[in-house]
Design a protein around this motif. Sequence first.
Motif, short mmCIF file in Angstrom:
data_model
loop_
_atom_site.label_atom_id
_atom_site.label_comp_id
_atom_site.label_asym_id
_atom_site.label_seq_id
_atom_site.Cartn_x
_atom_site.Cartn_y
_atom_site.Cartn_z
N LEU A 291 0.85 -1.20 0.00
CA LEU A 291 0.00 0.00 0.00
C LEU A 291 0.88 1.25 0.00
O LEU A 291 1.06 1.91 1.02
N THR A 292 1.41 1.55 -1.16
CA THR A 292 2.15 2.79 -1.32
C THR A 292 1.17 3.96 -1.45
O THR A 292 -0.04 3.76 -1.61
N HIS A 293 1.69 5.17 -1.41
CA HIS A 293 0.83 6.35 -1.57
C HIS A 293 0.14 6.34 -2.93
O HIS A 293 -1.03 6.73 -3.06
N ALA A 294 0.89 5.92 -3.96
CA ALA A 294 0.32 5.89 -5.31
C ALA A 294 -0.83 4.88 -5.40
O ALA A 294 -1.88 5.18 -5.98
N ARG A 295 -0.65 3.72 -4.81
CA ARG A 295 -1.70 2.70 -4.86
C ARG A 295 -2.90 3.11 -4.01
O ARG A 295 -4.05 2.81 -4.36
N THR A 296 -2.64 3.79 -2.91
CA THR A 296 -3.75 4.29 -2.09
C THR A 296 -4.57 5.31 -2.87
O THR A 296 -5.80 5.31 -2.83
N SER A 297 -3.86 6.21 -3.59
CA SER A 297 -4.56 7.19 -4.42
C SER A 297 -5.36 6.51 -5.52
O SER A 297 -6.49 6.91 -5.84
N ASN A 298 -4.78 5.45 -6.10
CA ASN A 298 -5.49 4.70 -7.15
C ASN A 298 -6.73 4.01 -6.58
O ASN A 298 -7.76 3.91 -7.26
N LEU A 299 -6.64 3.54 -5.32
CA LEU A 299 -7.82 2.95 -4.68
C LEU A 299 -8.94 3.98 -4.57
O LEU A 299 -10.11 3.68 -4.84
N GLY A 300 -8.57 5.19 -4.19
CA GLY A 300 -9.56 6.26 -4.11
C GLY A 300 -10.17 6.58 -5.46
O GLY A 300 -11.39 6.81 -5.56
N LEU A 301 -9.34 6.57 -6.49
CA LEU A 301 -9.83 6.84 -7.84
C LEU A 301 -10.78 5.74 -8.31
O LEU A 301 -11.81 6.01 -8.95
N VAL A 302 -10.48 4.49 -7.97
CA VAL A 302 -11.36 3.37 -8.33
C VAL A 302 -12.70 3.51 -7.62
O VAL A 302 -13.76 3.29 -8.21
N CYS A 303 -12.67 3.89 -6.34
CA CYS A 303 -13.91 4.10 -5.59
C CYS A 303 -14.77 5.18 -6.24
O CYS A 303 -15.99 5.01 -6.37
N LEU A 304 -14.14 6.27 -6.65
CA LEU A 304 -14.87 7.37 -7.28
C LEU A 304 -15.44 6.95 -8.63
O LEU A 304 -16.61 7.22 -8.94
N THR A 305 -14.63 6.26 -9.44
CA THR A 305 -15.07 5.82 -10.77
C THR A 305 -16.25 4.87 -10.67
O THR A 305 -17.24 4.98 -11.39
N ARG A 306 -16.16 3.91 -9.74
CA ARG A 306 -17.25 2.96 -9.56
C ARG A 306 -18.53 3.67 -9.16
O ARG A 306 -19.62 3.37 -9.66
N ALA A 307 -18.41 4.63 -8.26
CA ALA A 307 -19.59 5.36 -7.79
C ALA A 307 -20.26 6.13 -8.92
O ALA A 307 -21.49 6.13 -9.05
N VAL A 308 -19.46 6.78 -9.76
CA VAL A 308 -20.01 7.54 -10.89
C VAL A 308 -20.69 6.60 -11.89
O VAL A 308 -21.79 6.88 -12.38
N LEU A 309 -20.03 5.47 -12.20
CA LEU A 309 -20.59 4.52 -13.17
C LEU A 309 -21.90 3.90 -12.69
O LEU A 309 -22.79 3.61 -13.49
N PHE A 310 -22.02 3.67 -11.40
CA PHE A 310 -23.26 3.10 -10.85
C PHE A 310 -24.37 4.14 -10.73
O PHE A 310 -25.55 3.78 -10.78
#
Length: 341
Positions: A138-157
Amino acid sequence: MTTFNLTLSEPSAFILMGIPGLEAAHIWIGIPFCACYVISLLGNFTVLFIVGKEETLHKPMYLLLCMLALTDIGMSTSIIPKALCIFWFNMKGITVGGCLTQMFFVHMLSIMYSAILVAMAFDRYIAICNPLRYTTILTHARTSNLGLVCLTRAVLFTFPGILLLVRLQFCGNHIIPNTFCDHVAVAKLSCGDITVNKAYGLVIALVVIGLDLMLNALSYGLILRAVLKISSKKSHQKALNTCTAHLCVMLLFYSSGLFSSFTYRFGQGIAPHVHILLANLYFIIPPMLNPIIYGVKTKELRDKVRTHLQKVITCGHQFYTFVTPFFLAGLLGSRPHSQGG
């Protein structure tokens, strides 16, 4: 190309009625709503400030906590200010664009909230079950990507629900018996068939909450198995304490969300104002309590908050000590002048 027939020249706006049946108490209901909102903003902005200020807190766990705090602020802000306008100033009108925008953010942030809880459960799983590789996984970059995935999923749903509303025709009724624009509540104003809208709302609720609950349960099942293998009671207790706050937040969010969702759809015997209050509490209570729960249960964050609070109190005392003599001198110096006048 598909054309969307949103016949909203009638109505050009919707009317949010607040809490039907409790109109006489709207002014009083607005007071706890406002208090919860202020506490939510203070708590979540404090979390953001402390984590941003302290480099020792720049860890995946606290970065995810900041994402949760931002989501909390967005959820409460998308609901409460408009509700207070209804309660206190009788400003019940909302434009069609405003209604759709509010609906988008309400549902999108709710779905994102659930996804962040899954990401936080994954963070705890790595920290407890694979601590030696925690910083490399869990690097900072991967944590940021996790947040981006959460946001993308929310928008798509969320976005298809808006499109399903856009295709409907609205005939005459434009009164929404709620404090905010909900997908099903707006769909019920249509004079067309809303079977797809109802099915979509129910499927999304079941899929999102069901999937996220399953992933959370899997994470904590693996965590529990790892903790039971720890021989030291002290380490045992420490590992469990790191998960307590997250489990409290999960229980608060999912229990209130499921109860509100199912009573709204299937609780025909429940009074309408109870439905509305439950729906509002779902967006009000978790954002208010989350920073309190994490502040109490997370020692590292609690210590940093206490340190900064002591600094604020010290600065306030120094300012008071510095200003008081000038204030008193001004009062004493003005008396003779006033008597002479």
